[in-house]
Design an enzyme around this catalytic site. Structure first.
Site, PDB file in Angstrom:
ATOM      1  N   CYS A  18       0.812  -1.210   0.000  1.00 52.80           N
ATOM      2  CA  CYS A  18       0.000   0.000   0.000  1.00 52.80           C
ATOM      3  C   CYS A  18       0.846   1.260   0.000  1.00 52.80           C
ATOM      4  O   CYS A  18       2.067   1.218   0.129  1.00 52.80           O
ATOM      5  CB  CYS A  18      -0.943   0.025   1.204  1.00 52.80           C
ATOM      6  N   GLY A  44      -0.518   0.252  -4.839  1.00 52.99           N
ATOM      7  CA  GLY A  44      -1.711  -0.531  -4.524  1.00 52.99           C
ATOM      8  C   GLY A  44      -2.854  -0.152  -5.430  1.00 52.99           C
ATOM      9  O   GLY A  44      -3.292   0.990  -5.416  1.00 52.99           O
ATOM     10  N   ASN A 123       1.200   1.407   6.095  1.00 51.41           N
ATOM     11  CA  ASN A 123       1.938   0.725   5.034  1.00 51.41           C
ATOM     12  C   ASN A 123       2.933  -0.215   5.697  1.00 51.41           C
ATOM     13  O   ASN A 123       3.752   0.215   6.509  1.00 51.41           O
ATOM     14  CB  ASN A 123       2.672   1.760   4.172  1.00 51.41           C
ATOM     15  N   GLY A 124       2.855  -1.478   5.360  1.00 48.92           N
ATOM     16  CA  GLY A 124       3.761  -2.464   5.938  1.00 48.92           C
ATOM     17  C   GLY A 124       3.006  -3.702   6.355  1.00 48.92           C
ATOM     18  O   GLY A 124       1.869  -3.937   5.928  1.00 48.92           O
ATOM     19  N   TYR A 264      12.269  -1.840  -7.504  1.00 46.85           N
ATOM     20  CA  TYR A 264      10.992  -1.997  -8.216  1.00 46.85           C
ATOM     21  C   TYR A 264       9.847  -1.169  -7.660  1.00 46.85           C
ATOM     22  O   TYR A 264       9.112  -0.548  -8.409  1.00 46.85           O
ATOM     23  CB  TYR A 264      10.611  -3.485  -8.206  1.00 46.85           C
ATOM     24  N   ASP A 367      15.128  -7.321 -17.105  1.00 46.41           N
ATOM     25  CA  ASP A 367      13.913  -7.268 -16.283  1.00 46.41           C
ATOM     26  C   ASP A 367      14.324  -7.012 -14.839  1.00 46.41           C
ATOM     27  O   ASP A 367      15.478  -7.176 -14.460  1.00 46.41           O
ATOM     28  CB  ASP A 367      13.128  -8.577 -16.399  1.00 46.41           C
ATOM     29  N   CYS A 461      17.198  -3.921   4.259  1.00 53.96           N
ATOM     30  CA  CYS A 461      16.521  -5.218   4.396  1.00 53.96           C
ATOM     31  C   CYS A 461      16.564  -5.879   3.033  1.00 53.96           C
ATOM     32  O   CYS A 461      16.008  -5.356   2.060  1.00 53.96           O
ATOM     33  CB  CYS A 461      15.073  -5.049   4.862  1.00 53.96           C
TER      34      CYS A 461
END
Length: 487
Positions: A18, A44, A123-124, A264, A367, A461
């Site tokens: 989101c 989202g 968000n998360g 991305y 890609d 992360c």
């Protein structure tokens, strides 16, 4: 039947959960939030919601399935959202139901407390939400949704603190995982990031009187807001009037921002850590060309996410860049419930090969990632059918071998191609002449870490690549998920 689906041929990409956005100090605040959410639509596409407060009308909300442009540009909807303070949310669910009743899972969530109302957009993903939910239900809480984010409202309700802001702090100290939260009371706009700063959140200034919080800087750009700074990991900001108060309610921890935001999720025109996302992605292509050179005639992106890396690969290798694959920009959600014959067309509904360019050429396809690998196989088939002499895949991220539990919709590990195959096996399964991924060190270098990844203290992360989870996914471990063995 679900009223809205992500496109059935996009299921071979990782999806962000989101985006969040909020403003205060602006007349018709909901209109600004709608614009901000439109800019964050890539985070989202399943549903969205907006909450406002107006002294005469109180709190008001609207939640809808589908695109922001199809719901929050209508005069009759926006007229129900008066006020100078507002927050909003766009959703792709990773936790919560996805059936026809899932409107109850659409954020922002709202709670009425003794000191006033509060709306929250998150968000998360909370990695201990199932355990918290059991505890709260046993103590009498009645949940209205299946979303992990609703736990925050219930934890606030059980706090004995005297202000909304202090109750938010209390609640977020109990949760684990990743969260960037935007919240609002009648007069305050509040933003919080988890101690590791896994998900993004930025602060902007709108004219002389307004403030904005956004998942990305592109949300600030669309409303003409000036970027002020990123909300720091473990920081809470409380905005009221012209005052921005900053506090640190959590135990300090080393930052572990999600590196896939760089690869991305974030829009290429956003700025992260003072660095252009586009430039990072272009540099990924440069690193790929250095690590995995190959003789070829053309470098072609898999649009649109592979484009910046393909440009970087071309620039570094000297091999011409070309649009060998063209994306159908007007497909929308035409094929929400496709027939089997249409479904079998696969990626041809959204991508088409530039045959005159490809025929007889040795083609490098760039890609962003390989998840299940099914789309890569279909694209390879299309390129060969168009007459390509050779097909080489270069992937702008390391092999995705582990699921994400921090707000990204990831298949279970057994369905991730890199979890079950070596690079050579993946190459043979996809059926290309060569397949190479950027190394984890190369990805870190592209993101500005000249020395690569420090295995003892990684800056990002990168659990989806390394299996190194900065927060143990308690709920998933309870369900039987096996963590990576210590090396």
């Amino acid at each position: 039947m679900r009223p809205f689906l992500s496109h059935p041929f996009d299921d071979d990409k990782l999806k962000e959960e989101c985006g969040v956005f909020g403003v205060v100090g602006l007349a018709d605040a909901a209109n600004f939030v709608a614009l901000g959410l439109h800019a964050l639509q890539h985070r989202g596409q399943e549903a969205g919601g907006i909450v406002t407060y107006d002294p005469e009308d109180g709190f008001n909300s609207a939640r809808r399935f589908g695109y922001v442009r199809d719901n929050f540009t209508k005069a009759d909807v926006m007229a129900t959202l008066p006020g100078s303070i507002s927050i909003g949310h766009v959703r792709y669910s990773t936790a919560g139901s996805k059936g026809a009743t899932a409107i109850r899972d659409v954020q922002p969530f709202f709670g009425e407390f003794s000191m006033g109302g509060c709306a929250i957009a998150h968000n998360g993903n909370l990695t201990n939400a199932a355990a918290l939910r059991r505890e709260l239900i046993e103590r009498g809480s009645i949940f209205q949704s299946s979303s992990d984010s609703e736990c925050i409202i219930h934890l606030m309700a059980r706090s004995i603190q005297k202000t909304i802001a202090e109750r938010i702090k209390d609640a977020l100290r109990r949760v684990e995982g990743a969260f960037s939260v935007v919240a609002m009371t009648r007069t305050k706009l509040i933003g919080v990031r988890d101690p590791l700063g896994v998900r993004p959140l930025v602060l902007g200034r709108v004219g002389d009187s307004g403030w904005a919080l956004s998942s990305e800087t592109c949300g600030l750009d669309i409303i003409g807001a000036d970027f002020v700074r990123e909300i720091e990991p473990g920081e809470m900001v409380i905005i009221e009037g012209n005052k921005v108060e900053s506090t640190r309610p959590f135990t300090p921890a080393p930052s572990r921002f999600c590196i896939f935001e760089q690869v991305y999720f974030s829009r290429p025109d956003s700025i992260i850590g003072g660095r252009s996302v586009y430039e990072t992605r272009r540099q990924i292509g440069v690193e790929l060309a250095r690590e995995a050179p190959v003789e070829a005639d053309l470098v072609c992106p898999v649009p649109d996410s592979g484009t910046p890396a393909a440009i970087g690969y071309s620039q570094e290798s000297g091999i011409p860049y070309a649009m060998g694959i063209i994306r159908n920009q007007y497909m929308g959600r035409t094929f929400i419930e496709p027939t089997e014959s249409i479904r079998n067309m696969g990626v041809r509904l959204k991508l088409n090969v530039n045959r005159a360019l490809i025929k007889g050429k040795r083609v490098i396809l760039v890609d962003d990632s390989v998840v299940r690998g099914t789309t890569s196989r279909k694209i390879k088939d299309m390129i060969l059918e168009a007459g390509a002499a050779e097909v080489h895949f270069r992937i702008a991220s390391p092999p995705t071998a582990w699921p994400c539990f921090y707000g990204v919709d990831t298949p279970e590990r057994s369905k991730l191609l890199a979890a079950t195959m070596s690079e050579d096996e993946m190459r043979d399964w996809i059926g290309v002449d060569s397949l190479k991924f950027i190394s984890l060190d190369g990805l870190y270098r592209a993101a500005g870490e000249a020395a690569g990844r420090d295995p003892k203290a990684p800056r990002f992360c990168d659990a989806c690549f390394s299996g190194d989870y900065p927060v143990a996914p308690f709920d998933k471990i309870e369900e039987g998920f096996q963590m990576k063995a210590a090396e």
